[in-house]
Design an enzyme around this catalytic site. Structure first.
Site, PDB file in Angstrom:
ATOM      1  CB  SER A  12     -12.452  12.130   9.253  1.00 51.97           C
ATOM      2  OG  SER A  12     -12.723  11.949  10.629  1.00 51.97           O
ATOM      3  CG  HIS A  37     -11.822  16.598   9.232  1.00 53.42           C
ATOM      4  ND1 HIS A  37     -12.313  17.860   8.965  1.00 53.42           N
ATOM      5  CD2 HIS A  37     -12.763  16.000  10.012  1.00 53.42           C
ATOM      6  CE1 HIS A  37     -13.493  18.009   9.539  1.00 53.42           C
ATOM      7  NE2 HIS A  37     -13.789  16.900  10.199  1.00 53.42           N
ATOM      8  CG  ASP A  39     -13.989  14.589  13.049  1.00 59.83           C
ATOM      9  OD1 ASP A  39     -14.587  15.633  12.720  1.00 59.83           O
ATOM     10  OD2 ASP A  39     -13.738  13.672  12.259  1.00 59.83           O
ATOM     11  CG  MET A  41     -16.155  14.411  18.552  1.00 59.18           C
ATOM     12  SD  MET A  41     -17.027  12.897  18.104  1.00 59.18           S
ATOM     13  CE  MET A  41     -16.805  12.880  16.328  1.00 59.18           C
ATOM     14  CG  HIS A  70     -15.453  19.306  12.711  1.00 60.55           C
ATOM     15  ND1 HIS A  70     -16.165  18.247  12.179  1.00 60.55           N
ATOM     16  CD2 HIS A  70     -16.390  20.173  13.183  1.00 60.55           C
ATOM     17  CE1 HIS A  70     -17.457  18.469  12.330  1.00 60.55           C
ATOM     18  NE2 HIS A  70     -17.622  19.623  12.941  1.00 60.55           N
ATOM     19  CG  MET A  72     -18.150  18.272  16.123  1.00 58.01           C
ATOM     20  SD  MET A  72     -18.078  16.623  15.411  1.00 58.01           S
ATOM     21  CE  MET A  72     -16.324  16.494  15.141  1.00 58.01           C
ATOM     22  CG  MET A 141     -21.882  19.129  10.534  1.00 56.15           C
ATOM     23  SD  MET A 141     -20.308  18.230  10.503  1.00 56.15           S
ATOM     24  CE  MET A 141     -20.838  16.526  10.644  1.00 56.15           C
ATOM     25  N   GLY A 146     -20.874  13.464  15.458  1.00 56.80           N
ATOM     26  CA  GLY A 146     -20.651  12.617  16.620  1.00 56.80           C
ATOM     27  C   GLY A 146     -20.013  11.277  16.308  1.00 56.80           C
ATOM     28  CG  PHE A 147     -21.365   8.419  16.504  1.00 59.97           C
ATOM     29  CD1 PHE A 147     -20.647   7.782  17.510  1.00 59.97           C
ATOM     30  CD2 PHE A 147     -22.509   9.135  16.845  1.00 59.97           C
ATOM     31  CE1 PHE A 147     -21.076   7.849  18.831  1.00 59.97           C
ATOM     32  CE2 PHE A 147     -22.947   9.209  18.161  1.00 59.97           C
ATOM     33  CZ  PHE A 147     -22.223   8.565  19.162  1.00 59.97           C
ATOM     34  N   GLY A 149     -18.994   6.801   9.876  1.00 57.51           N
ATOM     35  CA  GLY A 149     -19.712   5.679   9.276  1.00 57.51           C
ATOM     36  C   GLY A 149     -21.211   5.836   9.159  1.00 57.51           C
ATOM     37  CG  ASP A 179     -17.281  16.091   8.487  1.00 55.86           C
ATOM     38  OD1 ASP A 179     -17.117  14.884   8.269  1.00 55.86           O
ATOM     39  OD2 ASP A 179     -16.913  16.658   9.537  1.00 55.86           O
ATOM     40  N   GLY A 181     -20.484  10.781   5.521  1.00 52.10           N
ATOM     41  CA  GLY A 181     -21.041   9.939   4.466  1.00 52.10           C
ATOM     42  C   GLY A 181     -20.543  10.268   3.072  1.00 52.10           C
TER      43      GLY A 181
END
Ligand code: DX5
Ligand code: ZN
Length: 224
Positions: A12, A37, A39, A41, A70, A72, A141, A146-147, A149, A179, A181
């Site tokens: 990502s 990937h 992201d 947003m 992806h 979002m 998910m 949104g974030f 880490g 997606d 962790g």
């Protein structure tokens, strides 16, 4: 996109160095990655803002990687053509962001991109049940979007298993992407539950060199 479900790691870019995304893409390709990937947003569907079609289009010129995008964003229908024109190979929309999800999915296919649907952790699998034959991938998910880490949400492991069973029941080979962790410590368990496309942001970009990190993930997922 390969036809049989191998194990694919898709880093990502959210955790990459935004001041040099082009070079990051080159480094990923040289390290042996095949997917990346993105992201996207919008600050509305999720409480964060990243990049859109112009950035992806500029980077497309520097990379042959499979661009797994992806989205979002709310009402993604407004931008599907822009993302495909920018060079996205796959568009993954959130079920929660689409009122007429079948229409959105059909439109992505008509535009010539691979199609995925993403589900937030609490969203039931039946949101995609009738659409499975039309989907190349379902994105489960494993954190709230949104974030980067964040910590993996344990109940999503069971959700992956249930989804793989639903897919097998209709004789499909739909990819299951996880997606949030994902690390070398949980990738094998995720694969055992039926996932085969693994997004990793912080646990990938935080541990260069990328070729070694790819090997660490692949060794972890393939260990017997
Ligand atoms: C979260 C994004 C993820 C994120 C994953 O909303 O969809 O792709 O970058 O980051 P890690 O792997 O750090 O959880
Ligand atoms: Zn993502």
């Amino acid at each position: 996109m390969p036809t049989t479900p191998p194990n694919i790691l898709t880093p990502s870019l959210l955790s990459s160095d935004f001041s040099r995304i082009g070079e990051e893409l080159v480094a990923l390709e040289q390290a042996g990655l095949e997917w990346v990937h993105w992201d996207v947003m919008d600050g509305a569907f999720v409480p964060n803002i990243t990049f859109g079609p112009p950035v992806i289009k500029a980077c497309r010129k520097r990379s042959r990687l499979f661009f797994d995008v992806h989205l979002m964003i709310q009402e993604p229908d407004r931008y599907l053509a822009d993302f495909v024109d920018a060079g996205a190979n796959m568009l993954c929309v959130h079920a929660e962001a689409c009122v007429h999800l079948e229409r959105t999915v059909s439109e992505i296919s008509r535009l010539g991109a691979k199609v995925g649907v993403a589900l937030n952790p609490h969203t039931p699998l039946n949101m995609v049940e009738y659409l499975l034959p039309q989907l190349d991938m379902v994105l489960v998910m494993t954190v709230n979007p949104g974030f980067g880490g964040q910590s993996f949400i344990p109940f999503t492991m069971h959700k992956v298993r249930q989804l793989r069973a639903m897919i097998q029941e209709i004789g499909a080979e739909t990819f299951i992407q996880v997606d949030g962790g994902v690390t070398p410590d949980n990738i094998r368990e995720l694969a055992d539950h039926g996932a085969n496309v693994f997004v990793s942001g912080s646990a990938f970009f935080g541990y260069p060199p990328y070729a070694d990190r790819l090997e660490t993930f692949m060794r972890a997922v393939n260990k017997s």
